[in-house]
Design a protein around this motif. Structure first.
Motif, PDB file in Angstrom:
ATOM      1  N   UNK A  40       0.816  -1.214   0.000  1.00  0.00           N
ATOM      2  CA  UNK A  40       0.000   0.000   0.000  1.00  0.00           C
ATOM      3  C   UNK A  40       0.852   1.267   0.000  1.00  0.00           C
ATOM      4  N   UNK A  41       2.097   1.174   0.408  1.00  0.00           N
ATOM      5  CA  UNK A  41       2.966   2.352   0.498  1.00  0.00           C
ATOM      6  C   UNK A  41       3.720   2.633  -0.800  1.00  0.00           C
ATOM      7  N   UNK A  42       3.490   1.836  -1.841  1.00  0.00           N
ATOM      8  CA  UNK A  42       4.235   2.003  -3.095  1.00  0.00           C
ATOM      9  C   UNK A  42       4.023   3.370  -3.735  1.00  0.00           C
ATOM     10  N   UNK A  43       2.805   3.896  -3.692  1.00  0.00           N
ATOM     11  CA  UNK A  43       2.527   5.193  -4.302  1.00  0.00           C
ATOM     12  C   UNK A  43       3.344   6.282  -3.624  1.00  0.00           C
ATOM     13  N   UNK A  44       3.417   6.265  -2.303  1.00  0.00           N
ATOM     14  CA  UNK A  44       4.209   7.249  -1.578  1.00  0.00           C
ATOM     15  C   UNK A  44       5.694   7.084  -1.882  1.00  0.00           C
ATOM     16  N   UNK A  45       6.121   5.849  -2.079  1.00  0.00           N
ATOM     17  CA  UNK A  45       7.515   5.569  -2.385  1.00  0.00           C
ATOM     18  C   UNK A  45       7.909   6.194  -3.723  1.00  0.00           C
ATOM     19  N   UNK A  46       7.047   6.048  -4.719  1.00  0.00           N
ATOM     20  CA  UNK A  46       7.334   6.622  -6.031  1.00  0.00           C
ATOM     21  C   UNK A  46       7.347   8.154  -5.957  1.00  0.00           C
ATOM     22  N   UNK A  47       6.467   8.732  -5.164  1.00  0.00           N
ATOM     23  CA  UNK A  47       6.471  10.184  -4.975  1.00  0.00           C
ATOM     24  C   UNK A  47       7.763  10.622  -4.304  1.00  0.00           C
ATOM     25  N   UNK A  48       8.235   9.816  -3.346  1.00  0.00           N
ATOM     26  CA  UNK A  48       9.495  10.103  -2.660  1.00  0.00           C
ATOM     27  C   UNK A  48      10.653  10.102  -3.666  1.00  0.00           C
ATOM     28  N   UNK A  49      10.700   9.089  -4.516  1.00  0.00           N
ATOM     29  CA  UNK A  49      11.771   9.013  -5.520  1.00  0.00           C
ATOM     30  C   UNK A  49      11.702  10.178  -6.501  1.00  0.00           C
ATOM     31  N   UNK A  50      10.499  10.578  -6.877  1.00  0.00           N
ATOM     32  CA  UNK A  50      10.349  11.724  -7.774  1.00  0.00           C
ATOM     33  C   UNK A  50      10.842  13.003  -7.117  1.00  0.00           C
ATOM     34  N   UNK A  51      10.508  13.202  -5.839  1.00  0.00           N
ATOM     35  CA  UNK A  51      10.966  14.395  -5.115  1.00  0.00           C
ATOM     36  C   UNK A  51      12.485  14.376  -4.962  1.00  0.00           C
ATOM     37  N   UNK A  52      13.043  13.204  -4.754  1.00  0.00           N
ATOM     38  CA  UNK A  52      14.483  13.059  -4.567  1.00  0.00           C
ATOM     39  C   UNK A  52      15.260  13.399  -5.841  1.00  0.00           C
ATOM     40  N   UNK A  53      14.704  13.081  -7.002  1.00  0.00           N
ATOM     41  CA  UNK A  53      15.432  13.247  -8.262  1.00  0.00           C
ATOM     42  C   UNK A  53      14.920  14.398  -9.127  1.00  0.00           C
ATOM     43  N   UNK A  54      13.971  15.165  -8.647  1.00  0.00           N
ATOM     44  CA  UNK A  54      13.392  16.254  -9.441  1.00  0.00           C
ATOM     45  C   UNK A  54      14.456  17.276  -9.865  1.00  0.00           C
ATOM     46  N   UNK A  55      14.452  17.597 -11.142  1.00  0.00           N
ATOM     47  CA  UNK A  55      15.367  18.605 -11.664  1.00  0.00           C
ATOM     48  C   UNK A  55      16.778  18.104 -11.917  1.00  0.00           C
ATOM     49  N   UNK A  56      17.024  16.832 -11.727  1.00  0.00           N
ATOM     50  CA  UNK A  56      18.349  16.250 -11.976  1.00  0.00           C
ATOM     51  C   UNK A  56      18.309  15.520 -13.312  1.00  0.00           C
ATOM     52  N   UNK A  57      19.281  15.790 -14.171  1.00  0.00           N
ATOM     53  CA  UNK A  57      19.251  15.220 -15.514  1.00  0.00           C
ATOM     54  C   UNK A  57      19.493  13.718 -15.542  1.00  0.00           C
ATOM     55  N   UNK A  58      20.590  13.279 -14.955  1.00  0.00           N
ATOM     56  CA  UNK A  58      20.944  11.854 -14.988  1.00  0.00           C
ATOM     57  C   UNK A  58      21.265  11.384 -13.577  1.00  0.00           C
ATOM     58  N   UNK A  59      20.489  10.406 -13.121  1.00  0.00           N
ATOM     59  CA  UNK A  59      20.685   9.863 -11.777  1.00  0.00           C
ATOM     60  C   UNK A  59      20.752   8.349 -11.881  1.00  0.00           C
ATOM     61  N   UNK A  60      21.761   7.777 -11.265  1.00  0.00           N
ATOM     62  CA  UNK A  60      21.894   6.335 -11.166  1.00  0.00           C
ATOM     63  C   UNK A  60      21.715   5.972  -9.700  1.00  0.00           C
ATOM     64  N   UNK A  61      20.706   5.155  -9.423  1.00  0.00           N
ATOM     65  CA  UNK A  61      20.468   4.713  -8.049  1.00  0.00           C
ATOM     66  C   UNK A  61      21.039   3.311  -7.896  1.00  0.00           C
ATOM     67  N   UNK A  62      21.875   3.148  -6.888  1.00  0.00           N
ATOM     68  CA  UNK A  62      22.557   1.876  -6.659  1.00  0.00           C
ATOM     69  C   UNK A  62      22.105   1.326  -5.325  1.00  0.00           C
ATOM     70  N   UNK A  63      21.737   0.069  -5.314  1.00  0.00           N
ATOM     71  CA  UNK A  63      21.316  -0.584  -4.074  1.00  0.00           C
ATOM     72  C   UNK A  63      22.312  -1.685  -3.755  1.00  0.00           C
ATOM     73  N   UNK A  64      22.956  -1.576  -2.607  1.00  0.00           N
ATOM     74  CA  UNK A  64      23.922  -2.581  -2.184  1.00  0.00           C
ATOM     75  C   UNK A  64      23.275  -3.642  -1.313  1.00  0.00           C
ATOM     76  N   UNK A  65      24.079  -4.576  -0.879  1.00  0.00           N
ATOM     77  CA  UNK A  65      23.574  -5.652  -0.027  1.00  0.00           C
ATOM     78  C   UNK A  65      23.545  -5.246   1.438  1.00  0.00           C
ATOM     79  N   UNK A  66      24.232  -4.166   1.766  1.00  0.00           N
ATOM     80  CA  UNK A  66      24.291  -3.729   3.158  1.00  0.00           C
ATOM     81  C   UNK A  66      25.441  -4.364   3.913  1.00  0.00           C
ATOM     82  N   UNK A  67      26.186  -5.238   3.260  1.00  0.00           N
ATOM     83  CA  UNK A  67      27.327  -5.888   3.888  1.00  0.00           C
ATOM     84  C   UNK A  67      28.592  -5.445   3.163  1.00  0.00           C
ATOM     85  N   UNK A  68      29.460  -4.830   3.906  1.00  0.00           N
ATOM     86  CA  UNK A  68      30.719  -4.367   3.322  1.00  0.00           C
ATOM     87  C   UNK A  68      31.682  -5.547   3.179  1.00  0.00           C
TER      88      UNK A  68
END
Length: 74
Positions: A40-68
């Motif tokens: 149910x929170x997916x819509x808010x998540x997409x809005x969050x990502x849009x707000x995070x990247x608004x006005x930026x031409x090229x953004x690469x989002x990288x997701x790690x495993x959390x283990x260094x």
């Protein structure tokens, strides 16, 4: 609702900081925020990502495993 508002405010502030520090960069690489565990929170998540990247031409989002991983050669 207050938690959602705080997260959006954080996304807007972070976007502002990125635009100030790296707005002219050819590519901006940021950590990909973890998706919500509730469907149910997916819509808010997409809005969050849009707000995070608004006005930026090229953004690469990288997701790690959390283990260094550290090796002797690094």
């Amino acid at each position: 609702n207050e938690g959602k508002l705080m997260r959006m405010h954080t996304a807007v502030r972070l976007n502002s900081a990125i635009r100030i520090k790296s707005g002219s960069a050819a590519l901006i690489i940021i950590n990909f925020p973890a998706p919500p565990s509730k469907l149910a929170a997916e819509e808010n998540y997409m809005e969050y990502l849009e707000a995070l990247t608004e006005g930026l031409d090229r953004v690469l989002m990288v997701r790690g495993s959390g283990q260094e991983v550290v090796t002797i050669y690094s």
